[in-house]
Design an enzyme around this catalytic site. Structure first.
Site, PDB file in Angstrom:
ATOM      1  N   LYS A 174     -16.471  15.746 -29.830  1.00  0.00           N
ATOM      2  CA  LYS A 174     -17.431  16.054 -28.569  1.00  0.00           C
ATOM      3  C   LYS A 174     -16.554  16.115 -27.191  1.00  0.00           C
ATOM      4  O   LYS A 174     -17.002  17.093 -26.523  1.00  0.00           O
ATOM      5  CB  LYS A 174     -18.442  14.589 -28.346  1.00  0.00           C
ATOM      6  CG  LYS A 174     -19.393  14.605 -29.426  1.00  0.00           C
ATOM      7  CD  LYS A 174     -20.181  13.191 -29.378  1.00  0.00           C
ATOM      8  CE  LYS A 174     -21.205  13.373 -30.447  1.00  0.00           C
ATOM      9  NZ  LYS A 174     -21.654  11.903 -30.710  1.00  0.00           N
TER      10      LYS A 174
ATOM     11  N   GLN B 244     -22.118   6.086 -28.260  1.00  0.00           N
ATOM     12  CA  GLN B 244     -21.967   6.634 -29.817  1.00  0.00           C
ATOM     13  C   GLN B 244     -22.548   5.259 -30.681  1.00  0.00           C
ATOM     14  O   GLN B 244     -21.749   3.991 -30.372  1.00  0.00           O
ATOM     15  CB  GLN B 244     -20.523   6.664 -29.888  1.00  0.00           C
ATOM     16  CG  GLN B 244     -20.268   6.949 -31.223  1.00  0.00           C
ATOM     17  CD  GLN B 244     -20.570   8.358 -31.388  1.00  0.00           C
ATOM     18  OE1 GLN B 244     -20.546   9.546 -30.582  1.00  0.00           O
ATOM     19  NE2 GLN B 244     -21.083   8.793 -32.699  1.00  0.00           N
TER      20      GLN B 244
ATOM     21  N   ASP C 130     -28.659  12.278 -25.720  1.00  0.00           N
ATOM     22  CA  ASP C 130     -28.982  12.205 -26.983  1.00  0.00           C
ATOM     23  C   ASP C 130     -30.688  12.633 -27.148  1.00  0.00           C
ATOM     24  O   ASP C 130     -31.061  12.810 -28.411  1.00  0.00           O
ATOM     25  CB  ASP C 130     -28.839  10.922 -27.714  1.00  0.00           C
ATOM     26  CG  ASP C 130     -27.436  10.934 -28.627  1.00  0.00           C
ATOM     27  OD1 ASP C 130     -27.490  12.042 -29.096  1.00  0.00           O
ATOM     28  OD2 ASP C 130     -27.108   9.889 -29.031  1.00  0.00           O
TER      29      ASP C 130
END
Length: 290
Positions: free
Chosen positions: A57, A101, A124
């Protein structure tokens, strides 16, 4: 007799194309906004798979001009400390997207941390406010993996209107938002799961079959309708007798390749699309600052 082989839906190539588009978009917006977009990925503990995802990422951010405000915390970090970090990132004008995460160490409540993220910085797309916007068909940040599936189907001009779509898996990460996005595209949607009876009968009815269970090679060729489109969201690490490990999906790729009309590979299918959508969400939040 020549055997027909399915078209491969290449998520890796499409992700590269999206990165190029985002890089151009950032360049033109930056003059107006006066700063680059910012993404903060918070990681707790030392899960090697998570560490690899976070590295990917951050590399992708760097490539297209997104500033990284990532933080890595030791496994024993307290909930309160993480919550404070999220609150300060919510206030930070340079940060457009925040991501925790997963998985987190067992002592941390991932749902409560997710709720602490400001909905407009929820990179997200999993905050209840954003899921509510999806239910209502309003614009907003979309859950990355299902959004990546939709973008890949669109790229290959796969018709969804009026088609039978079956989703294996009902998680809040993939299954549920996936169903809503397919409904929005006028597909007829069935969600199947571990308690569904006669699973092969259900999956064989699918023009579009999406596997998101996390069980290696669950979907066999007999479970797939001839010429169906098969999307494999599963990422499972399996180890052979010699101790070599590799990634496989939820679909028996080699077998289903000869039944389906199109199929996503693992790796190289939905994985890269998920990261591309995360960056797209961040740039979308950033573009709202104009």
């Amino acid at each position: 007799m020549d055997t027909k082989v399915a078209q491969i839906l290449d998520g890796k190539a499409l992700a590269q194309k999206i990165y190029a588009e985002l890089a151009d978009q950032i360049q033109s917006l930056q003059a107006e906004i006066g700063r680059p977009p910012g993404l903060a990925v918070l990681m707790v503990g030392d899960n090697p798979a998570s560490a690899a995802y976070v590295r990917n990422k951050e590399r992708a951010c760097q490539k297209i001009g997104i500033a990284s405000f990532g933080k890595h915390f030791p496994a024993e970090t307290a909930f309160g400390e993480l919550e404070q970090v999220i609150q300060s990132l919510n206030q930070d004008e340079r940060v457009d997207g925040i991501l925790v995460q997963l998985p987190l160490p067992p002592h941390l409540d991932s749902v409560a941390l997710l709720h602490a993220i400001a909905p407009d910085k929820d990179a997200d797309g999993l905050h209840p406010v954003n899921l509510g916007r999806l239910v209502r068909g309003e614009s907003g940040l979309r859950s990355c993996t299902p959004a990546g599936v939709m973008r890949l189907l669109q790229e290959y001009e796969i018709e969804l209107k009026g088609k039978q779509a079956v989703i294996l898996g009902r998680s809040i990460l993939v299954g549920k938002p996936m169903a809503l996005m397919l409904l929005e595209a006028d597909a007829t949607v069935t969600i199947a799961h571990s308690r569904s009876q006669n699973l092969p009968d259900i999956t064989r009815s699918a023009d579009i079959l999406i596997a998101a269970v996390g069980r290696p090679n669950l979907v066999t060729p007999e479970m797939v309708k001839p010429n169906a489109v098969v999307v494999d969201v599963g990422i499972n690490r399996v180890t052979d007798d010699a101790g070599n490990s590799r990634l496989v999906g939820d679909v028996q790729f080699e077998g289903v390749l000869c039944v389906a009309s199109s199929i996503t590979p693992v790796p190289g299918g939905i994985g890269p699309m998920t990261v591309a959508m995360l960056l797209q969400n961040t740039v979308w939040s950033y573009s709202q600052k104009r």
